[in-house]
Design a protein around this motif. Sequence first.
Motif, mmCIF file in Angstrom:
data_model
loop_
_atom_site.group_PDB
_atom_site.id
_atom_site.type_symbol
_atom_site.label_atom_id
_atom_site.label_comp_id
_atom_site.label_asym_id
_atom_site.label_seq_id
_atom_site.Cartn_x
_atom_site.Cartn_y
_atom_site.Cartn_z
ATOM 1 N N ALA A 47 0.874 -1.154 0.107
ATOM 2 C CA ALA A 47 0.247 -0.039 -0.117
ATOM 3 C C ALA A 47 0.775 1.371 -0.071
ATOM 4 O O ALA A 47 1.864 1.553 0.564
ATOM 5 N N ASP A 48 0.327 2.418 -0.767
ATOM 6 C CA ASP A 48 1.036 3.494 -0.755
ATOM 7 C C ASP A 48 0.008 4.582 -0.862
ATOM 8 O O ASP A 48 -0.195 5.270 -1.740
ATOM 9 N N ARG A 49 -0.946 4.714 0.024
ATOM 10 C CA ARG A 49 -2.070 5.443 0.045
ATOM 11 C C ARG A 49 -1.642 7.101 -0.097
ATOM 12 O O ARG A 49 -1.209 7.624 0.822
ATOM 13 N N PRO A 50 -2.205 7.595 -1.124
ATOM 14 C CA PRO A 50 -1.904 9.240 -1.084
ATOM 15 C C PRO A 50 -2.977 9.932 -0.403
ATOM 16 O O PRO A 50 -3.965 9.239 0.373
ATOM 17 N N PRO A 51 -2.450 11.098 0.234
ATOM 18 C CA PRO A 51 -3.410 11.731 1.099
ATOM 19 C C PRO A 51 -4.930 12.055 0.428
ATOM 20 O O PRO A 51 -4.791 12.371 -0.819
ATOM 21 N N GLY A 52 -5.861 12.314 1.203
ATOM 22 C CA GLY A 52 -6.976 12.829 0.618
ATOM 23 C C GLY A 52 -7.974 11.512 0.196
ATOM 24 O O GLY A 52 -7.905 10.625 0.648
ATOM 25 N N ARG A 53 -9.131 12.178 -0.565
ATOM 26 C CA ARG A 53 -10.117 11.258 -1.167
ATOM 27 C C ARG A 53 -9.425 10.256 -2.379
ATOM 28 O O ARG A 53 -8.943 10.690 -3.062
ATOM 29 N N LEU A 54 -9.768 8.815 -1.960
ATOM 30 C CA LEU A 54 -9.249 7.910 -3.004
ATOM 31 C C LEU A 54 -10.567 6.887 -3.433
ATOM 32 O O LEU A 54 -11.158 6.250 -2.537
ATOM 33 N N VAL A 55 -10.545 6.863 -4.940
ATOM 34 C CA VAL A 55 -11.358 6.039 -5.303
ATOM 35 C C VAL A 55 -10.870 4.802 -5.738
ATOM 36 O O VAL A 55 -9.828 4.687 -6.569
ATOM 37 N N TRP A 56 -11.295 3.641 -5.350
ATOM 38 C CA TRP A 56 -10.651 2.343 -5.921
ATOM 39 C C TRP A 56 -11.615 1.907 -7.162
ATOM 40 O O TRP A 56 -12.744 1.621 -6.824
ATOM 41 N N LEU A 57 -10.896 1.485 -8.118
ATOM 42 C CA LEU A 57 -11.321 0.713 -9.469
ATOM 43 C C LEU A 57 -10.757 -0.467 -9.641
ATOM 44 O O LEU A 57 -9.729 -0.594 -9.852
ATOM 45 N N ALA A 147 -17.310 -8.537 0.557
ATOM 46 C CA ALA A 147 -17.736 -8.787 2.195
ATOM 47 C C ALA A 147 -16.966 -7.852 2.941
ATOM 48 O O ALA A 147 -17.535 -7.256 3.982
ATOM 49 N N ALA A 148 -15.460 -8.062 2.646
ATOM 50 C CA ALA A 148 -14.877 -7.128 3.685
ATOM 51 C C ALA A 148 -14.974 -5.574 3.318
ATOM 52 O O ALA A 148 -14.915 -5.044 4.200
ATOM 53 N N ALA A 149 -15.256 -5.286 2.190
ATOM 54 C CA ALA A 149 -15.368 -3.765 1.798
ATOM 55 C C ALA A 149 -16.754 -3.533 2.718
ATOM 56 O O ALA A 149 -16.694 -2.339 3.059
ATOM 57 N N THR A 150 -17.667 -4.237 2.353
ATOM 58 C CA THR A 150 -18.993 -3.963 2.995
ATOM 59 C C THR A 150 -18.843 -3.732 4.489
ATOM 60 O O THR A 150 -19.437 -2.938 5.084
ATOM 61 N N ALA A 151 -18.199 -4.706 5.130
ATOM 62 C CA ALA A 151 -17.795 -4.518 6.437
ATOM 63 C C ALA A 151 -17.142 -3.337 7.002
ATOM 64 O O ALA A 151 -17.648 -2.959 8.277
ATOM 65 N N ARG A 152 -16.602 -2.805 6.179
ATOM 66 C CA ARG A 152 -15.935 -1.503 6.438
ATOM 67 C C ARG A 152 -16.516 -0.333 6.022
ATOM 68 O O ARG A 152 -16.251 0.878 5.846
ATOM 69 N N ASN A 153 -17.790 -0.456 5.555
ATOM 70 C CA ASN A 153 -18.804 0.494 5.041
ATOM 71 C C ASN A 153 -18.175 1.374 4.000
ATOM 72 O O ASN A 153 -18.247 2.462 3.632
ATOM 73 N N ILE A 154 -17.443 0.790 3.155
ATOM 74 C CA ILE A 154 -16.768 1.238 1.898
ATOM 75 C C ILE A 154 -18.037 1.214 0.638
ATOM 76 O O ILE A 154 -18.392 -0.209 0.587
ATOM 77 N N PRO A 155 -18.572 2.228 0.183
ATOM 78 C CA PRO A 155 -19.768 2.179 -0.681
ATOM 79 C C PRO A 155 -19.150 1.616 -1.933
ATOM 80 O O PRO A 155 -17.919 1.852 -2.373
ATOM 81 N N LEU A 156 -19.849 0.502 -2.608
ATOM 82 C CA LEU A 156 -19.463 -0.363 -3.683
ATOM 83 C C LEU A 156 -20.332 0.128 -5.026
ATOM 84 O O LEU A 156 -21.478 0.160 -4.775
ATOM 85 N N LEU A 415 -19.772 10.131 -7.142
ATOM 86 C CA LEU A 415 -19.109 11.165 -6.289
ATOM 87 C C LEU A 415 -19.728 11.397 -5.009
ATOM 88 O O LEU A 415 -19.179 11.695 -3.974
ATOM 89 N N PRO A 416 -21.425 11.568 -4.998
ATOM 90 C CA PRO A 416 -21.874 11.798 -3.719
ATOM 91 C C PRO A 416 -21.701 10.815 -2.531
ATOM 92 O O PRO A 416 -21.775 11.058 -1.592
ATOM 93 N N TRP A 417 -21.041 9.565 -3.030
ATOM 94 C CA TRP A 417 -20.849 8.516 -1.883
ATOM 95 C C TRP A 417 -19.407 9.002 -1.164
ATOM 96 O O TRP A 417 -19.247 8.362 -0.058
ATOM 97 N N LEU A 418 -18.782 9.783 -1.634
ATOM 98 C CA LEU A 418 -17.470 10.045 -0.864
ATOM 99 C C LEU A 418 -17.674 11.097 0.064
ATOM 100 O O LEU A 418 -18.799 11.979 0.050
#
Length: 438
Positions: A47-57, A147-156, A415-418
């Motif tokens: 992992a090398d997460r940049p600061p700020g908002r991140l969208v994963w595709l 399932a793991a993303a859902t458990a972390r409340n990451i909108p998909l 975008l409104p999910w973020l």
Amino acid sequence: MTGALPAMAWRIATRVASPLLPLFLARRVRRGKEIAARLPERQGHGADRPPGRLVWLHAASVGESQSLLPLLTALARRAPDLHFLVTTGTVTSAALLAERLPPALAARTRHRFVPLDVPAWVARFLDTWRPDAGIFVESELWPNLIAAATARNIPLGLVNARLSKKATATWARLPGFAARVLGAFRLVAAQTHADADRLRQIGAAEVQSWGNLKAAAAPLPADPAELARLRTILAGRPVFVAASTHPGEEAAILAARPAGVLTILVPRHPDRGAEVAALAGAAPRRSLGATPGPADPVWVADTLGELGLWFRLAGAAFIGGSLVPLGGHNPLEAARLGCPVIFGPHMGNFSEAAALLLQAGGAIQVPDAAALAAEVAAVLTNARKAGDMVAAAMAAMGRPDGSEALPDRLAAVILPWLPPAEAAGVADAEPGASVAPG
């Protein structure tokens, strides 16, 4: 049935299998299917997460990753502070993505290979990258990861979704499990009405049918200097390209190729170049720097990302994966570049695109390789026929089906999910601010 029992069985099975998966990955390295130095990514490391908002595709392979480009562009344009993580599962998709991303977008994008669907590995991936939203493309549905993303409340979201009849039958055996997986997505946007119907059959509650992102893609690129060089070399020769071919197709095409025509064979997987060249009687190979001489009837274009070059050179294009029951590849790529399109009977993966071209007279469908030779010869020797096909295809693709607006339509939903930029700590980010790729 809620699907809890199959979900638990899948978690247990992947945990039990995990000690053997490094051997599986090592075998893939030997076959050129993985990059040894990047194997830790398959276990969620790196992992090398940049600061700020991140969208994963996430996109499985080449076609899916390329369909992401219009959506990435739309998201980046609407939110200049966003950064992107793109995960794929193949070496070729990673290489082509790096080649096709515009520089400004590349500076805001990281690429990683998706972790295998082992609970501990996907947990490590999500806990270290911490995406603000996740977008899956087409039919890449990994239960533990979702399932793991859902458990972390990451909108998909699931975009450009498609589901073959075979996959539908497989998921239908476990309807509760399918509904559980698909129920994790806030948005399911199908490529076609038929895909939407199949997704509903296996439990997707609400499915939109907004069109295909691939129809919104820019024309495939080609190096202008190389195009000019090859046009000089091939001047006066009729050229036929068989694009994205698979085992079982090359031999049939070679047996049926028209006389006096240079046939360019472009295997879907470039690592099959030697095999395909041997089928063609030791034909010259692009990957080895060879160009066809006047007496060479076949040229094997076993390179990555050059279809734009071959479609611009050819007077007719066959779309691979359609003589064998694999569902075909995207016929719009060739049509968009003014190359007459021919394909076989198996176009299930692009049924609406194929129907659009056929109904307009902008493509020809053949039942087998024997019929292919006659149609190729007819197109290459009849300039009026070829011109009419190109004009019909261009007119059909110009219809107001909403494909050009689709990336913006999807971006407006996502975008409104973020979280707001301020909440992500990027309120002061300058438009276009970027982080060097990892």
